[in-house]
Design a protein around this motif. Structure first.
Motif, PDB file in Angstrom:
ATOM      1  N   LEU A 160       4.710  45.755 -13.558  1.00  0.00           N
ATOM      2  CA  LEU A 160       4.070  46.988 -14.003  1.00  0.00           C
ATOM      3  C   LEU A 160       5.041  48.161 -13.938  1.00  0.00           C
ATOM      4  O   LEU A 160       5.065  49.018 -14.829  1.00  0.00           O
ATOM      5  CB  LEU A 160       2.837  47.280 -13.145  1.00  0.00           C
ATOM      6  CG  LEU A 160       1.606  46.417 -13.400  1.00  0.00           C
ATOM      7  CD1 LEU A 160       0.561  46.637 -12.311  1.00  0.00           C
ATOM      8  CD2 LEU A 160       0.997  46.724 -14.768  1.00  0.00           C
ATOM      9  N   ALA A 161       5.860  48.198 -12.882  1.00  0.00           N
ATOM     10  CA  ALA A 161       6.821  49.295 -12.738  1.00  0.00           C
ATOM     11  C   ALA A 161       7.877  49.251 -13.828  1.00  0.00           C
ATOM     12  O   ALA A 161       8.263  50.290 -14.377  1.00  0.00           O
ATOM     13  CB  ALA A 161       7.469  49.237 -11.361  1.00  0.00           C
ATOM     14  N   ILE A 162       8.349  48.040 -14.174  1.00  0.00           N
ATOM     15  CA  ILE A 162       9.409  47.917 -15.176  1.00  0.00           C
ATOM     16  C   ILE A 162       8.851  48.091 -16.583  1.00  0.00           C
ATOM     17  O   ILE A 162       9.331  48.933 -17.359  1.00  0.00           O
ATOM     18  CB  ILE A 162      10.115  46.557 -15.048  1.00  0.00           C
ATOM     19  CG1 ILE A 162      10.866  46.470 -13.718  1.00  0.00           C
ATOM     20  CG2 ILE A 162      11.101  46.350 -16.210  1.00  0.00           C
ATOM     21  CD1 ILE A 162      11.414  45.078 -13.413  1.00  0.00           C
ATOM     22  N   GLU A 163       7.830  47.293 -16.914  1.00  0.00           N
ATOM     23  CA  GLU A 163       7.320  47.314 -18.286  1.00  0.00           C
ATOM     24  C   GLU A 163       6.440  48.537 -18.559  1.00  0.00           C
ATOM     25  O   GLU A 163       6.356  48.997 -19.708  1.00  0.00           O
ATOM     26  CB  GLU A 163       6.552  46.026 -18.581  1.00  0.00           C
ATOM     27  CG  GLU A 163       7.445  44.798 -18.536  1.00  0.00           C
ATOM     28  CD  GLU A 163       6.766  43.521 -19.004  1.00  0.00           C
ATOM     29  OE1 GLU A 163       7.468  42.625 -19.512  1.00  0.00           O
ATOM     30  OE2 GLU A 163       5.523  43.412 -18.842  1.00  0.00           O
ATOM     31  N   GLY A 164       5.819  49.081 -17.526  1.00  0.00           N
ATOM     32  CA  GLY A 164       4.968  50.247 -17.717  1.00  0.00           C
ATOM     33  C   GLY A 164       5.648  51.560 -17.415  1.00  0.00           C
ATOM     34  O   GLY A 164       5.136  52.619 -17.788  1.00  0.00           O
ATOM     35  N   GLY A 165       6.811  51.503 -16.732  1.00  0.00           N
ATOM     36  CA  GLY A 165       7.490  52.731 -16.345  1.00  0.00           C
ATOM     37  C   GLY A 165       8.925  52.813 -16.818  1.00  0.00           C
ATOM     38  O   GLY A 165       9.284  53.664 -17.627  1.00  0.00           O
ATOM     39  N   VAL A 166       9.767  51.906 -16.339  1.00  0.00           N
ATOM     40  CA  VAL A 166      11.214  52.017 -16.593  1.00  0.00           C
ATOM     41  C   VAL A 166      11.551  51.860 -18.069  1.00  0.00           C
ATOM     42  O   VAL A 166      12.278  52.685 -18.645  1.00  0.00           O
ATOM     43  CB  VAL A 166      11.992  50.984 -15.754  1.00  0.00           C
ATOM     44  CG1 VAL A 166      13.486  51.067 -16.074  1.00  0.00           C
ATOM     45  CG2 VAL A 166      11.769  51.210 -14.262  1.00  0.00           C
TER      46      VAL A 166
END
Length: 262
Positions: free
Chosen positions: A156-162
């Protein structure tokens, strides 16, 4: 459940563990990153929550150029203006800010983030989640405590944020100034999707439909730690967290030398 709902739920799951880590810091002056102490890391995380809350709420956010040097300058100023380093005070502050973030993180057309970049609220929430995971790792490492990162949270952090941040920011934001690296690396996240990272002499864009120089199958949590400089390439390769292949696999080393997240 929307992507924003999923990321908000992940933040709610992670924050109590971060707060517990901060509250149990035994030595607030213990060194960690560069000139930062472990208490500085906790204070910095509270600043991230503050400006992301302000962005979503439509309040003014700090002026900053979103590059590694630009954010280092902003972070140094925020730390210098903040005198609190007591672990109990910082833990209470983080818990309150997390509640405040959850209250304001609702669907909206867009959020005016740092550098005036328009983002969906879900991407701002993804940024909060990524910062919690990384700095939770930092505080745990500095205090000798475990910090397992769940795959779902890292995804979620990578695909939704980074990745959306890379797409929204100028192409120079995530690359070292003066880098002459050129290469196309397709990252295949375990449990997630595929993304082509296209590096071209100081610029990074997200590509589609082109052959890559190298392919990297990666555990999401390991990829986060490697990209942010908390871990080298050898450990995840030897431990089975990474698998690399393709016509020019040595380009992975060039990628790691070129990338410089804000």
């Amino acid at each position: 459940m929307t992507e924003l709902d999923e990321i908000r739920a992940a933040v709610r799951e992670v924050v109590p563990d971060v707060v517990d880590l901060v509250r149990r810091i035994p030595d607030r002056a213990a060194p960690w990153i560069g000139t930062w102490t472990v208490a500085d890391v906790a204070a910095h995380l509270s600043h991230v929550f503050r400006f992301d809350i302000d962005a979503i709420a439509g309040h003014p956010v700090p002026e900053a150029v979103v590059t590694a040097p630009g954010m280092a300058e902003l972070n140094a100023k925020l730390l210098a203006d903040d005198g609190d380093r007591d672990p109990a005070v910082l833990a209470d502050r983080l818990a309150a800010l997390a509640d405040g973030f959850d209250d304001v993180a609702v669907e909206a057309p867009h959020v005016d983030w740092l550098q005036g970049v328009p983002l969906p609220p879900s991407v701002v929430a993804g940024h909060v989640l990524e910062e919690c995971l990384i700095h939770g790792h930092d505080i745990a490492a500095a205090t000798g405590r475990p910090w397992p990162i769940r795959r779902r949270h890292a995804l979620l952090a990578i695909e939704g944020g980074v990745l959306p941040l890379i797409a929204a920011l100028p192409p120079t934001a995530f690359v070292k100034e003066g880098s002459d690296f050129r290469g196309r690396i397709e990252v295949r996240l375990r449990g997630g999707g595929r993304t082509l990272l296209d590096f071209d002499r100081g610029c990074l864009t997200l590509g589609t439909g082109r052959l890559a120089d190298a392919y990297l199958q990666a555990d999401p949590a390991a990829l986060m730690l490697v990209f942010i400089g908390r871990q080298g390439l050898a450990k995840p390769l030897l431990g089975g967290k990474f698998a690399a292949f393709g016509p020019r696999p040595w380009k992975l080393l060039g990628m790691l030398d070129a990338i410089n997240p804000p």
